[in-house]
Scaffold this motif. Structure first.
Motif, mmCIF file in Angstrom:
data_model
loop_
_atom_site.group_PDB
_atom_site.id
_atom_site.type_symbol
_atom_site.label_atom_id
_atom_site.label_comp_id
_atom_site.label_asym_id
_atom_site.label_seq_id
_atom_site.Cartn_x
_atom_site.Cartn_y
_atom_site.Cartn_z
ATOM 1 N N LEU A 255 0.850 -1.522 0.039
ATOM 2 C CA LEU A 255 -0.126 0.043 0.130
ATOM 3 C C LEU A 255 0.792 1.429 -0.092
ATOM 4 N N LYS A 256 2.053 1.071 0.697
ATOM 5 C CA LYS A 256 2.769 2.336 0.645
ATOM 6 C C LYS A 256 3.511 2.542 -0.642
ATOM 7 N N CYS A 257 4.000 1.526 -1.255
ATOM 8 C CA CYS A 257 4.607 1.670 -2.600
ATOM 9 C C CYS A 257 3.733 1.926 -3.612
ATOM 10 N N SER A 258 2.846 1.746 -3.394
ATOM 11 C CA SER A 258 1.540 2.019 -4.593
ATOM 12 C C SER A 258 0.926 3.411 -4.624
ATOM 13 N N LYS A 259 1.272 4.166 -3.420
ATOM 14 C CA LYS A 259 0.844 5.443 -3.593
ATOM 15 C C LYS A 259 1.367 6.394 -4.832
ATOM 16 N N GLY A 260 0.720 7.085 -5.309
ATOM 17 C CA GLY A 260 1.159 7.761 -6.414
ATOM 18 C C GLY A 260 1.110 7.081 -7.828
ATOM 19 N N ASP A 261 0.951 5.741 -7.723
ATOM 20 C CA ASP A 261 0.996 4.963 -8.965
ATOM 21 C C ASP A 261 -0.314 4.821 -9.551
ATOM 22 N N PRO A 262 -0.390 4.758 -10.865
ATOM 23 C CA PRO A 262 -1.787 4.590 -11.542
ATOM 24 C C PRO A 262 -2.651 3.689 -11.088
ATOM 25 N N LEU A 263 -2.119 2.371 -10.258
ATOM 26 C CA LEU A 263 -3.036 1.354 -9.756
ATOM 27 C C LEU A 263 -3.165 1.528 -8.021
ATOM 28 N N GLU A 264 -2.985 2.712 -7.769
ATOM 29 C CA GLU A 264 -2.947 3.189 -6.511
ATOM 30 C C GLU A 264 -4.595 2.673 -5.803
ATOM 31 N N MET A 265 -5.510 3.286 -6.491
ATOM 32 C CA MET A 265 -6.883 2.838 -5.897
ATOM 33 C C MET A 265 -7.183 1.525 -6.132
ATOM 34 N N VAL A 266 -6.789 0.785 -7.533
ATOM 35 C CA VAL A 266 -6.895 -0.629 -7.732
ATOM 36 C C VAL A 266 -6.672 -1.476 -6.585
ATOM 37 N N VAL A 267 -5.323 -1.117 -6.117
ATOM 38 C CA VAL A 267 -4.532 -2.006 -5.105
ATOM 39 C C VAL A 267 -5.204 -1.935 -3.687
ATOM 40 N N LEU A 268 -5.592 -0.792 -3.390
ATOM 41 C CA LEU A 268 -6.276 -0.600 -2.046
ATOM 42 C C LEU A 268 -7.611 -1.208 -2.157
ATOM 43 N N LEU A 269 -8.345 -0.984 -2.909
ATOM 44 C CA LEU A 269 -9.696 -1.454 -3.099
ATOM 45 C C LEU A 269 -9.903 -3.028 -3.449
ATOM 46 N N THR A 270 -8.803 -3.516 -3.785
ATOM 47 C CA THR A 270 -8.685 -4.945 -3.969
ATOM 48 C C THR A 270 -8.370 -5.754 -2.936
#
Length: 383
Positions: free
Chosen positions: A188-203
């Motif tokens: 969750l930390k490394c996906s911050k600012g990434d295009p998949l940020e919300m995709v990863v969090l919700l999944t």
């Protein structure tokens, strides 16, 4: 084509006689179909009802009753007639299997439906086993079997030859992995600012399927009632994108709670989308989808798969499939003490056996802990 009821002296049952013109000879033909309903007992109305059903079945499927129709032609007709009742993705999948797999094998053989035997189907299985997995072949056989069930119902063949072969044994996938709590936090930390940020969090939070998280719309989120309705999906199959107002199955459709943390993150993300629109007013693609790229375009399923692996490599994290985030969600629920039924409800599995299989695969960590503790004790026994 017409149909009437007839009887035979030697067999006191009602028969349906269908009269039609042979497409090959152009001559009138008759086809007799038994109803297995006896003449005695005032059963004529029952027989007439069956006559109507059989006639409607033939009219609906527009089947060549000459018995000269080739198996492949019959299957193409069967699939085309099913098109209106299948989802676009299911129809596309069936068509690809027919065109790319079944047709190349059967076309040179020119086998008629009435001549199709279990040996022909078994030859297909044996040939395909050399190049594709048993699980994929089973999918092919399901389609062939459904098609031939229709041929049986229409009295073109006496039995379904697919049901008289040695079916390949399904191979259970054993490569599923999952992240533990520390790895989820790192992701969750490394996906911050990434295009998949919300995709990863919700999944990770909800255990969404890829099609569900990409299909999530703002109109399905009720901020006041604190709910999310899962009713839209986005899939990609054979080079074509399918955006549907439907879920994988009935159990997948659900109304789930909107957690406060998720609500906060969604509102923050929505504000960012507004900013992106201001920056590129003429180029921003407007839609109702939550998970979009910086220019508003919908994130494609294949991009999720490819970019997720890139994200993990750049972050020096263990490589897992994107779908394994769903397993990670289940694993974390198990770690928090939730039972099998709770996990099934949260992941919306239609069959609890699916959850049970996943639950068992997640027990490896517990087994490792047991082995470690046993090792501590047994090392003293052997010294």
């Amino acid at each position: 084509m017409t149909a009437t009821l007839r009887t035979k002296k030697e067999r006191p049952n009602y028969y349906i006689v269908i009269r039609y013109k042979d497409d090959v000879t152009n001559k009138p033909q008759e086809k007799w179909i038994t109803t297995n309903i006896p003449i005695k007992g005032n059963n004529k109305r029952r027989a007439q009802d069956i006559l109507k059903e059989v006639l409607a079945e033939h009219e609906r499927h527009k089947v060549d009753l000459s018995s000269n129709i080739l198996f492949l032609d019959f299957m193409r007709q069967w699939l085309e007639n099913l098109k209106h009742s299948l989802s676009p993705t299911t129809y596309s999948g069936y068509k690809v299997i027919l065109n790319n797999q079944i047709t190349p094998f059967f076309e040179p053989k020119r086998i008629r439906v009435k001549d199709l035997t279990p040996a022909h189907i078994q030859d297909y299985v044996n040939y395909k086993m050399k190049s594709i997995s048993p699980n994929t072949i089973i999918k092919h056989l399901r389609n062939i079997s459904k098609c031939l069930d229709s041929a049986v119902r229409q009295n073109l063949i006496a039995f379904n030859p697919t049901k008289r072969i040695e079916m390949p044994k399904k191979v259970k996938y054993t490569g599923a992995k999952h992240y533990n709590e520390k790895q989820i936090e790192q992701l969750l930390k490394c996906s911050k600012g990434d295009p998949l940020e919300m995709v990863v969090l919700l999944t990770v939070f909800y255990g969404f399927r890829r099609s569900e998280v990409l299909g999530l719309k703002w109109s399905a989120i009720d901020m006041d009632a604190h709910t999310i309705t899962i009713k839209h999906t986005v899939t990609y199959m054979h080079g074509e994108m399918f955006m549907m107002d439907a879920t994988k199955n009935d159990s997948s459709y659900d109304v789930i709670p909107l957690g406060e943390m998720i609500k906060t993150e969604l509102l923050r993300w929505k504000a960012r989308q507004v900013e992106y629109k201001k920056i590129q007013p003429n180029d921003y693609f407007k839609s109702d989808y939550v998970c979009t790229r910086f220019d508003g375009r919908l994130i494609k399923p294949d991009y999720v798969t490819d970019h997720f692996e890139t994200l993990l490599r750049q972050s020096n994290m263990p490589i897992i499939r994107f779908h394994d985030l769903r397993h990670s969600s289940a694993g974390y629920l198990k770690y928090l003490g939730f039972d099998l039924k709770d996990i099934q409800t949260w992941l919306r599995h239609g069959d609890i056996q699916t959850t049970a299989n996943l639950y068992l695969s997640l027990d490896m960590d517990a087994k490792k802990e047991i082995a470690s503790k046993l090792n501590e004790r047994f090392v003293n026994f052997t010294n």
